[in-house]
Scaffold this active site. Sequence first.
Site, PDB file in Angstrom:
ATOM      1  N   TRP A   1      -4.315   0.830  -1.753  1.00 45.44           N
ATOM      2  CA  TRP A   1      -4.323   2.265  -2.023  1.00 45.44           C
ATOM      3  C   TRP A   1      -5.550   2.614  -2.873  1.00 45.44           C
ATOM      4  O   TRP A   1      -6.264   3.563  -2.586  1.00 45.44           O
ATOM      5  CB  TRP A   1      -3.038   2.680  -2.762  1.00 45.44           C
TER       6      TRP A   1
ATOM      7  N   LYS B   1       4.345   0.858   3.319  1.00 41.21           N
ATOM      8  CA  LYS B   1       4.163  -0.012   4.485  1.00 41.21           C
ATOM      9  C   LYS B   1       2.973   0.426   5.340  1.00 41.21           C
ATOM     10  O   LYS B   1       2.160  -0.409   5.755  1.00 41.21           O
ATOM     11  CB  LYS B   1       5.457  -0.004   5.308  1.00 41.21           C
TER      12      LYS B   1
ATOM     13  N   PHE C   1       1.361  -1.046  -7.829  1.00 42.18           N
ATOM     14  CA  PHE C   1       1.261   0.276  -8.443  1.00 42.18           C
ATOM     15  C   PHE C   1       0.661   0.112  -9.845  1.00 42.18           C
ATOM     16  O   PHE C   1       0.840  -0.938 -10.487  1.00 42.18           O
ATOM     17  CB  PHE C   1       2.644   0.936  -8.554  1.00 42.18           C
TER      18      PHE C   1
ATOM     19  N   LYS D   1       9.534  13.780   3.453  1.00 37.69           N
ATOM     20  CA  LYS D   1       8.693  12.600   3.437  1.00 37.69           C
ATOM     21  C   LYS D   1       7.211  12.928   3.319  1.00 37.69           C
ATOM     22  O   LYS D   1       6.432  12.181   2.726  1.00 37.69           O
ATOM     23  CB  LYS D   1       8.930  11.786   4.717  1.00 37.69           C
TER      24      LYS D   1
ATOM     25  N   ALA E   1      13.330   5.668  14.334  1.00 38.80           N
ATOM     26  CA  ALA E   1      13.524   4.251  14.017  1.00 38.80           C
ATOM     27  C   ALA E   1      15.000   3.879  13.832  1.00 38.80           C
ATOM     28  O   ALA E   1      15.307   2.702  13.675  1.00 38.80           O
ATOM     29  CB  ALA E   1      12.736   3.881  12.770  1.00 38.80           C
TER      30      ALA E   1
ATOM     31  N   ARG F   1       2.474   4.667  14.668  1.00 34.74           N
ATOM     32  CA  ARG F   1       3.196   5.781  15.285  1.00 34.74           C
ATOM     33  C   ARG F   1       2.564   7.113  14.890  1.00 34.74           C
ATOM     34  O   ARG F   1       1.901   7.232  13.865  1.00 34.74           O
ATOM     35  CB  ARG F   1       4.655   5.783  14.823  1.00 34.74           C
TER      36      ARG F   1
ATOM     37  N   THR G   1       0.406   2.249   4.421  1.00 33.42           N
ATOM     38  CA  THR G   1      -0.819   2.058   3.634  1.00 33.42           C
ATOM     39  C   THR G   1      -1.277   0.608   3.698  1.00 33.42           C
ATOM     40  O   THR G   1      -2.472   0.323   3.871  1.00 33.42           O
ATOM     41  CB  THR G   1      -0.572   2.477   2.171  1.00 33.42           C
TER      42      THR G   1
ATOM     43  N   PHE H   1      11.005   1.646   9.005  1.00 33.49           N
ATOM     44  CA  PHE H   1      11.945   1.244   7.969  1.00 33.49           C
ATOM     45  C   PHE H   1      11.811  -0.237   7.621  1.00 33.49           C
ATOM     46  O   PHE H   1      10.730  -0.806   7.722  1.00 33.49           O
ATOM     47  CB  PHE H   1      13.379   1.608   8.364  1.00 33.49           C
TER      48      PHE H   1
END
Length: 554
Positions: free
Chosen positions: A407, A69, A379, A103, A271, A92, A71, A299
Site C-alpha cells: 500500500w 487482498k 499497517f 465497501k 462470491a 474482478r 491491494t 472473501f
Amino acid sequence: MEPKNDIEIAQSAILANISELASNLHLNENDWEPYGKYIAKLNTESSSNKQGNLILVTAINPTPAGEGKTTVTIGLGQALNRINKNAVVTLREPSLGPTLGMKGGATGGGYSQVLPMEDINLHFTGDIHAITTANNALAALLDNHIHHGNELNIDPRRVIINRVVDLNDRSLRNVTIGLGGPFNGIPREDKFDITVASEIMAILCLATSLEDLKDRLSKMVIAYNYQKEPITVRDLNVEGALTVLLKKALHPNLVQTIENTPAIVHGGPFANIAHGCCSLIATKTALGLSDYVITEAGFGADLGAEKFFNLKCRIGELKPRAVVIVATTRALKMHGGVGKTELLEEDITAVEKGIENLEKHIQTIQTFGLPVIVAINRFATDSKAELEYIIKWCEKKEVDVSLTEVWEHGGKGGIDLAEKVVNICEEKESDFSFLYSNDETIEEKVASIAKKVYGAKDVVFSKKARNQINLFQQYKWDKLPVCIAKTQYSLSDDPSLLGRPKDFSITINELKPSIGAGFIVALAGNILTMPGLPKNPAALNIDIDDNGNTKGLF
C-alpha cells in the site's frame, strides 16, 4: 502535509497509453480494441501458446478491519515485474452496489491500484450493464410468453429467474408485478437481485467462447411448468438474442496498475452464491501472455479459494502453482475477540487466538496439494511484537511468510513476497487435486467441503433440500459440482462465530440449479442476493469539482 488518499494517488499517476501496454504484451492490432486512451477490449483469442504460472491470492475470513487482498494481489504483480518477471494481474470488475454502499471500490489501494480507478469502479466498459440488460430481457420475454397464451404451461408461482439491478436497493427484494388489469401482464410475486448475483454473470465468467456462452445460456433453468418440469432458455428460444446482447461483454478488459503492470479486469460473480472469480477467459488470456498470472478470489479461502479450485479450475482445466493467504494483525485480533475500536492497542493474546483462523485456511490450501505463502499486509499502526509473533508462528509451522508494504511502497514493498513466489514455482511441484469427484452425490460433495474446508462436524439438510436433491437426481444435475452459499465472516454458517469455531454443523436450507453456469448452489444460512445500503453510504462522500475531477471515491 497530509498523506494522499487512494483517489489522489490514482489521479497523480502517469498512465501508459493502452497501445504501449498492448505492444509490451506482443499483441497485434487485431488482438485489441481501444476504449479511450487507457482501456481496451481484448479478443478472446488474444494469447500465445505459452502457459504461465497461476498464483491465487486469498485471505482469512474478512472483518471490518480490512485485509487488503486486492491491494496485495496488485502489489505482488508489480513486484514480480520489478524483479524482471513477466506478470499480469487479473481481477474482478467492481459492482456499483458496494462502490456506492459500504465497501467502496475494489481497485486496490495506495500505490497498488489498477487504473483508471474512477472508470473501473463506476461504469467501466459497460459489461455489468450488458448483463443487467440480458437478464432483464430474459425476465421480460418469459413474462411476455405467459401473457400471450403460455404455450409452455409455465407455472407463474415457480418462476426462478429474478430481475436485477447493479445497485443496493432493499426495497426491491420482494415486489409484485403485472398489476393494473389484463393489458399489464399476469400478476405474480417477483424479486430483484443485484446484477452480480445473476446466473448470467456466472455463465459469462465461465464461458470459453461465444459458442460456449450461447450453449450455457440455453441451459439456464428459469422456471418450472405445472408438472414441475424445468423450463430453460432454450425452451423460450431466446439464447441467440441474449448472446448478441453479451457479445462485447465477453471480451476481457485490459488496463494497468499504478506502475504500468498489465491488468485484465473482467467479470464479477457474487462470491457467496457463485464462484467469486474473474472470468475464465481473462485468466486463460493472461496465462498465454505472461510468465506469472496473479489473480484473486472473493472473501476468505473457505469461499473464494474453495470455489476457485473446485469450480473454476475444474471447469477451465486450470492448474494453480501456489497460493498467497493475506492476513493483517488487525483482522487476526478481531478474530481473537477484539472490538474494532480497540485495534490500535497491542494485544498478543488476541493475535494468538485469532491466528487459529489463519491456520485453518493454511490447512485447507494444503488439502488441495498446493504450497502456501502467508502475506502479512502491514499497517502503520501494527506493533513490532505482533508482527514478530505472526512471523515466528509461520516459521514454526514451516509455512513461508512475507511482510508486505505494498500500500505504502507499491511493488517495492512486495519484492520479498515476489521472490518467495518465484522460488516456489521454480523449486516445488504442484500436487493440485480437487476435494471431490463429480460422480459423488450432492450430500457427499457438500459434506466434503463442510468438513475439510470449514471444519464442520456434520451437515444437516432441511426437508426442502432433501426433496430438491431427489428432484435434481432425476435430471442428472447431481453430477455437477457444488457451490455452497454461506456467510463470508465465519468458517461456519453463523456470521457471529469468528476465529476457528469448533463442534458446529452446517445446515443446507435449499438448493438452486445454476445449470448454465455448471453447478448446484446449496444455501447455508440466510444469504441476501440484494444487499441494502448502510445509514451513511459511500455515495454521500462522492463529488465532482468544476474541472470534472471526481472526489471521495475509494
